[in-house]
Design a protein around this motif. Sequence first.
Motif, short mmCIF file in Angstrom:
data_model
loop_
_atom_site.label_atom_id
_atom_site.label_comp_id
_atom_site.label_asym_id
_atom_site.label_seq_id
_atom_site.Cartn_x
_atom_site.Cartn_y
_atom_site.Cartn_z
N SER A 108 -46.32 -3.35 1.16
CA SER A 108 -45.94 -2.16 1.91
C SER A 108 -47.11 -1.65 2.75
CB SER A 108 -45.47 -1.07 0.93
OG SER A 108 -45.11 0.10 1.62
N GLU A 109 -48.27 -1.54 2.12
CA GLU A 109 -49.42 -1.00 2.84
C GLU A 109 -49.93 -1.97 3.90
OE1 GLU A 109 -51.01 2.40 -0.14
OE2 GLU A 109 -52.27 0.63 0.05
N ALA A 110 -49.75 -3.26 3.69
CA ALA A 110 -50.12 -4.22 4.73
C ALA A 110 -49.30 -4.04 5.99
CB ALA A 110 -49.96 -5.65 4.20
N LEU A 111 -48.10 -3.45 5.83
CA LEU A 111 -47.23 -3.18 6.97
C LEU A 111 -47.36 -1.72 7.44
CD1 LEU A 111 -44.01 -5.12 5.92
CD2 LEU A 111 -45.75 -5.80 7.59
N GLY A 112 -48.33 -1.00 6.90
CA GLY A 112 -48.61 0.35 7.37
C GLY A 112 -47.79 1.44 6.73
N VAL A 113 -47.12 1.13 5.60
CA VAL A 113 -46.30 2.13 4.91
C VAL A 113 -47.00 2.51 3.61
CG1 VAL A 113 -44.04 2.66 3.91
CG2 VAL A 113 -44.21 1.14 5.90
N TYR A 120 -41.78 -9.56 -2.30
CA TYR A 120 -41.94 -10.85 -1.63
C TYR A 120 -42.47 -10.74 -0.21
CZ TYR A 120 -39.32 -13.26 -5.35
OH TYR A 120 -38.89 -13.79 -6.54
N GLY A 121 -42.39 -9.57 0.39
CA GLY A 121 -42.95 -9.40 1.72
C GLY A 121 -42.07 -9.91 2.85
N PRO A 122 -42.57 -9.79 4.10
CA PRO A 122 -41.75 -10.05 5.29
C PRO A 122 -41.71 -11.51 5.71
CG PRO A 122 -43.90 -9.31 5.96
CD PRO A 122 -43.91 -9.27 4.45
N VAL A 130 -46.44 -6.24 -12.28
CA VAL A 130 -46.84 -7.25 -11.30
C VAL A 130 -46.04 -7.07 -10.02
CG1 VAL A 130 -46.72 -9.70 -10.72
CG2 VAL A 130 -47.72 -9.00 -12.88
N ASP A 131 -44.72 -6.94 -10.16
CA ASP A 131 -43.87 -6.75 -8.98
C ASP A 131 -44.25 -5.48 -8.23
OD1 ASP A 131 -42.50 -9.05 -9.68
OD2 ASP A 131 -40.95 -7.96 -10.77
N GLN A 132 -44.57 -4.43 -8.97
CA GLN A 132 -44.93 -3.17 -8.33
C GLN A 132 -46.25 -3.28 -7.57
OE1 GLN A 132 -43.08 -0.24 -8.22
NE2 GLN A 132 -41.46 -1.54 -9.04
N MET A 133 -47.25 -3.94 -8.17
CA MET A 133 -48.53 -4.10 -7.48
C MET A 133 -48.36 -4.91 -6.20
SD MET A 133 -50.62 -2.39 -9.41
CE MET A 133 -49.19 -1.34 -9.74
N GLU A 186 -41.20 -5.85 11.37
CA GLU A 186 -40.63 -4.53 11.57
C GLU A 186 -39.40 -4.32 10.68
OE1 GLU A 186 -39.74 -0.75 12.60
OE2 GLU A 186 -41.60 -1.86 12.91
N ALA A 187 -38.59 -5.35 10.51
CA ALA A 187 -37.41 -5.22 9.66
C ALA A 187 -37.81 -4.90 8.23
CB ALA A 187 -36.59 -6.51 9.71
N MET A 188 -38.82 -5.58 7.73
CA MET A 188 -39.26 -5.34 6.35
C MET A 188 -40.00 -4.02 6.23
SD MET A 188 -38.74 -6.99 3.54
CE MET A 188 -39.24 -6.90 1.83
N ARG A 189 -40.74 -3.65 7.25
CA ARG A 189 -41.42 -2.36 7.23
C ARG A 189 -40.41 -1.23 7.03
NH1 ARG A 189 -42.43 2.01 9.85
NH2 ARG A 189 -41.00 1.43 11.51
N GLN A 190 -39.27 -1.34 7.67
CA GLN A 190 -38.24 -0.31 7.53
C GLN A 190 -37.70 -0.25 6.11
OE1 GLN A 190 -37.57 1.66 10.36
NE2 GLN A 190 -36.77 2.97 8.71
N VAL A 191 -37.60 -1.40 5.46
CA VAL A 191 -37.15 -1.43 4.07
C VAL A 191 -38.11 -0.65 3.18
CG1 VAL A 191 -36.77 -2.93 2.06
CG2 VAL A 191 -35.84 -3.56 4.29
N TYR A 192 -39.41 -0.87 3.37
CA TYR A 192 -40.40 -0.13 2.58
C TYR A 192 -40.38 1.36 2.94
CZ TYR A 192 -42.42 -4.66 1.30
OH TYR A 192 -42.62 -5.94 0.82
N GLU A 193 -40.23 1.65 4.20
CA GLU A 193 -40.26 3.04 4.64
C GLU A 193 -39.08 3.83 4.08
OE1 GLU A 193 -39.93 4.41 8.99
OE2 GLU A 193 -42.08 4.35 8.57
#
Length: 285
Positions: A188-193, A136-138, A179-182, A144-151
């Motif tokens: 994730s990559e949009a946030l640099g992870v 679902y994204g940030p 679909v969820d994985q894509m 930054e909070a969501m980026r940490q979740v992906y990281e």
Amino acid sequence: MDKVIQDHYMEEDGRIRSYGTPDSDEYLSESAGLYLQWKHERGDRSGQAEVEEMIRRVFLVETEESAFLHWRIEGEEKIPVNAWIDDRRIADYTADEALRSALRQTAREHQLADGLPLDFYDWEQEAASARVVLSYGPFPGEEEAMRQVYEDAAIDPFFPERFLPESGEYEREEEVHLVDQMLAGAESEALGVSADPLWNWTVQMWEEEDKLPGRAIRATGAPASEVESASVYGTAAVWAAARGEQDLARSWQERAEALVRAPGSYEDVHFFDLIWSQLAKKALE
């Protein structure tokens, strides 16, 4: 494609049926949001305004302090629960500043946990879920909070489906929905992870099998179903385009469009599949 949508999916009042048949009486804020996104990306401002008006009239519930969207309407039954991803999409693509502000402010008040967007809120029960969905994204301004979740998520090669802020744990299903994985990979990559493990698995599956499954077994990476999904190819194509992989993006978009056209009618084609085939085409322009 507008004519297909109007002829097969749209009611006279602008509501979008989940399936392309008059027998379908389910209407999702997801469908409205994706159609709004498509109108926005095509620069169809009058069409966008029509969708926005329908969303306000059909899905929006306003109280003195908050604004909610029914995530699902079936017949006359309106579910008093929203979905963060649908609200986020509508807020992102609406030109209605008042609607955007109201949806984001409501989500901030009711659905944020340490900057993380919880996936739904029931306004009759006044209760939010306790989980964050990685596809679902940030929340805007809380990247930054969501980026940490992906990281912190172990990609093996698949993302966990959910994160639980209270315990700090991730939830993983034995079978993953592609679909969820894509979507998670793209977010994730949009946030640099990096999501390279998932991307590499996807490309390898395509090269070896000449298709992508709708579902896969997490432990082995083997397909869990032989059924192909247009929305898998559509979301994969949009992600590929974002990565600059234009050839793959084109191949996957073409497969998506072939799948939604193959049945010969639209009564068995979900709007989600149809619209993602078109969002993928727009991403290639």
